[in-house]
Structure formats: C-alpha cells, structure tokens
Scaffold this motif. Structure first.
Motif, PDB file in Angstrom:
ATOM      1  N   GLY A 149       1.003  -1.355  -0.061  1.00 50.63           N
ATOM      2  CA  GLY A 149      -0.284  -0.147  -0.110  1.00 50.63           C
ATOM      3  C   GLY A 149       0.976   1.631  -0.479  1.00 50.63           C
ATOM      4  O   GLY A 149       2.011   1.169   0.024  1.00 50.63           O
ATOM      5  N   ASP A 151       0.608   5.478   0.490  1.00 46.10           N
ATOM      6  CA  ASP A 151      -0.418   6.839   1.081  1.00 46.10           C
ATOM      7  C   ASP A 151       0.672   8.411   0.425  1.00 46.10           C
ATOM      8  O   ASP A 151       1.767   8.752   0.819  1.00 46.10           O
ATOM      9  N   LEU A 153       1.596  11.956  -0.141  1.00 50.66           N
ATOM     10  CA  LEU A 153       1.562  12.572   1.243  1.00 50.66           C
ATOM     11  C   LEU A 153       2.201  14.247  -0.173  1.00 50.66           C
ATOM     12  O   LEU A 153       2.783  14.935   0.537  1.00 50.66           O
ATOM     13  N   TYR A 168       5.656   9.515  -1.473  1.00 51.63           N
ATOM     14  CA  TYR A 168       4.755   8.387  -1.493  1.00 51.63           C
ATOM     15  C   TYR A 168       5.466   7.444   0.288  1.00 51.63           C
ATOM     16  O   TYR A 168       6.548   7.095  -0.428  1.00 51.63           O
ATOM     17  N   ARG A 171       2.652   1.796   2.487  1.00 52.22           N
ATOM     18  CA  ARG A 171       2.232   1.403   3.684  1.00 52.22           C
ATOM     19  C   ARG A 171       2.453  -0.090   4.247  1.00 52.22           C
ATOM     20  O   ARG A 171       2.891  -1.046   4.313  1.00 52.22           O
ATOM     21  N   ASN A 210      -9.601   8.814   6.733  1.00 54.16           N
ATOM     22  CA  ASN A 210      -8.071   8.515   6.265  1.00 54.16           C
ATOM     23  C   ASN A 210      -7.674  10.183   5.377  1.00 54.16           C
ATOM     24  O   ASN A 210      -7.010  10.590   5.831  1.00 54.16           O
ATOM     25  N   GLU A 213      -5.373  10.825   9.217  1.00 53.79           N
ATOM     26  CA  GLU A 213      -4.245  10.064   8.604  1.00 53.79           C
ATOM     27  C   GLU A 213      -3.624  10.563   7.573  1.00 53.79           C
ATOM     28  O   GLU A 213      -1.885  11.004   7.760  1.00 53.79           O
ATOM     29  N   GLN A 214      -4.351  11.214   6.528  1.00 50.82           N
ATOM     30  CA  GLN A 214      -3.341  12.125   5.544  1.00 50.82           C
ATOM     31  C   GLN A 214      -2.416  13.130   6.080  1.00 50.82           C
ATOM     32  O   GLN A 214      -2.254  13.176   6.125  1.00 50.82           O
ATOM     33  N   ARG A 217      -0.006  12.439   8.358  1.00 52.63           N
ATOM     34  CA  ARG A 217       1.176  11.726   7.616  1.00 52.63           C
ATOM     35  C   ARG A 217       1.974  13.724   7.355  1.00 52.63           C
ATOM     36  O   ARG A 217       3.452  13.502   7.047  1.00 52.63           O
ATOM     37  N   TRP A 218       1.441  14.296   6.903  1.00 51.19           N
ATOM     38  CA  TRP A 218       1.651  15.777   5.818  1.00 51.19           C
ATOM     39  C   TRP A 218       2.485  15.802   6.929  1.00 51.19           C
ATOM     40  O   TRP A 218       3.567  16.383   6.916  1.00 51.19           O
TER      41      TRP A 218
END
Length: 283
Positions: A149, A151, A153, A168, A171, A210, A213-214, A217-218
């Motif tokens: 996976g 994610d 960013l 990216y 995951r 989601n 979580e984004q 992470r950002w």
C-alpha cells in the motif's frame, strides 16, 4: 578529458533516527547495535542484487539496477529491524528512515553523484522513523507490480532541490501483518455486520479517518516551524471549544500571528529558499 559515466539507477539512502541521542545515552551499545543492523542490511542488499556504495556515521547509500528490488529490499530491512527492535526497551530501539529515488546518476569509480542521489537523501530526511519514502519516479514503477500500500503525501519542498518532489510513503504491514486470532476475527465480523446496516455512517467515518491520517502524515513531514504553528492554532481552538463552545470564536485572534507565519512559510519562505540555493549540493 575523460567523459563522466552516467546511468539510471534506483538509489536508497538510509540513516538512524535520533542517532546522536542514542550515542549520548549509550555509546558502546549503540555502536554494537549499528554494526549488527548494518550486517542485516548488507545481507538483504546482496539478496536483492544491490550494492552498498558508501557508509559514513549512521548513514548508508545503496544502488540498485531494479526499482522493485530496491523497494522490496527496503521493506524487508524495515520488517527485520522492527522485529529486532521489538525485543528492546523503547530507549534503545534503533529505527532507520529510508528514502528511495529513481534517477540519472554520475559514476566515478565506486562512488555515485548527482540529483538522483541528492533527492534520495532528502526523501530519507523527511521519512518517518521506521518508514520508507518514495519519489514519484519510484512510485510509478512499482505501484502495480508490488503487493504494497502507498500513501500519497503530495509535493514536498526539500533542501537543495529547486522543484517540489512528489512523495509517497510505503504502508508497512499489510500482507506481512500477523494473522488475527479467532476472537479478533469474530470482533471484525461483528463490526462488519454492524456497519453494513449503517453504510452512510461507515463511509463517512472512513473518509474522516483517511483524511485525518493524510493530515497526520503531511504534518509529520513538515519542518518544525510549520508543526509548531499548526499545534498552537489547534491549541487555541481546543481551548476555545472547552471554555466557550462554538458560540464565540475568540481563538481566531491569538491564532492570527501563527496563521500568518504558517502561510508565509508554506507559500513564500520555501520559494525564497529554493531560489537562493538552487545549485548547492549536499550538507
């Protein structure tokens, strides 16, 4: 004059998160652990047809001719080191950050140079502890070829690189996660049955999760100044919510200076920095 050799390669850069603190706490133990973990990395690199180009301090540069081998090697490294860290107290755990880029490199003897290497090093700097950060060029090559996976960013401004780099995060876990027990499987079945009767609620909850979580992470990938501004704005908002509810939005006024600093840093500060240092290489 001999012409510089060039080639396309996948470059992995890795270093230890908070290495100075680990050394300050326990020099002998940290050095022994670094040697042991490097031995693991060397073995896995060889198994994935990679080549360790250079090591200094706690950092490692590895070259691969295959992008998928580079990413799989990084995943195997993080999984193996995670298992070893799980047996240690939190204060003694040694976690690597890994960045991978696919790009054109210059070759001189056994050493490699160029933007392809520089971008990989900068991706490593913004990777989370125990995590893997990929550039757009790497993601494009592996997104449909590997059972992993990813994610997104978004574009990140990194040191000594003029244009923003699309990033990216891999995951980790997924297919390598331990199998659920019978009890946890039953809990999952109960939850699935419950949310099946509330599809709108489940969909909205997933969208919120989601999004959170984004955002997390950002924020983790941003410089300390950005994180500090966001934290203070959030602090005033929560304080407003606890003391006055949303009937009076007084948090806007103490947050205004930090909001202006945040906007300046995101829209102006980074642009100025990239314009004043377009040709500087390395640290």
């Amino acid at each position: 004059m001999q012409r510089v050799k060039r080639r396309l390669a996948a470059i992995m850069c890795a270093d230890v998160a908070q290495y100075s603190k680990l050394m300050e706490r326990d020099e002998d133990g940290t050095l022994d652990r670094l040697k042991a973990y490097r031995s693991v990395m060397s073995s896995l690199t060889e198994g994935h047809n990679g080549r360790i180009v250079n090591t200094w301090g706690d950092a490692v540069i590895i070259e691969f001719s295959s992008v998928t081998e580079a990413v799989q090697c990084a995943v195997d490294i993080q999984n193996e080191l995670s298992l070893r860290n799980s047996e240690l107290p939190d204060l003694n755990r040694m976690e690597f950050r890994i960045g991978i880029n696919l790009g054109d490199i210059m070759v001189e003897g056994d050493d490699i140079y160029g933007d392809g290497v520089n971008v990989a090093a900068r991706l490593q700097e913004i990777a989370p502890k125990g995590g893997i950060m990929l550039s757009q060029s790497v993601y494009d090559q592996v997104k449909t070829k590997m059972a992993l996976g990813f994610d997104p960013l978004g574009p990140q401004h990194v040191k000594n690189v003029t244009d923003p780099v699309e990033t990216y995060a891999v995951r980790l876990g997924g297919r390598n996660a331990p199998q659920e027990s019978e009890a946890s499987g039953q809990d999952a079945s109960d939850k699935a049955a419950e949310t099946a009767s509330h599809p709108d609620w489940d969909r909205d909850t997933q969208v919120l999760a989601n999004g959170f979580e984004q955002a997390r992470r950002w924020l983790r990938a941003q410089p300390r100044k950005v994180r500090s501004c966001v934290f203070l704005i959030g602090f005033f908002f929560v304080l407003n919510l606890l003391t006055s509810g949303l009937s009076t939005l007084w948090f806007v006024w103490p947050s205004l200076p930090f909001a202006m600093m945040l906007v300046w840093h995101l829209l102006v500060g980074r642009k100025e920095k990239s314009m004043t240092n377009p040709s500087q290489q390395g640290d």
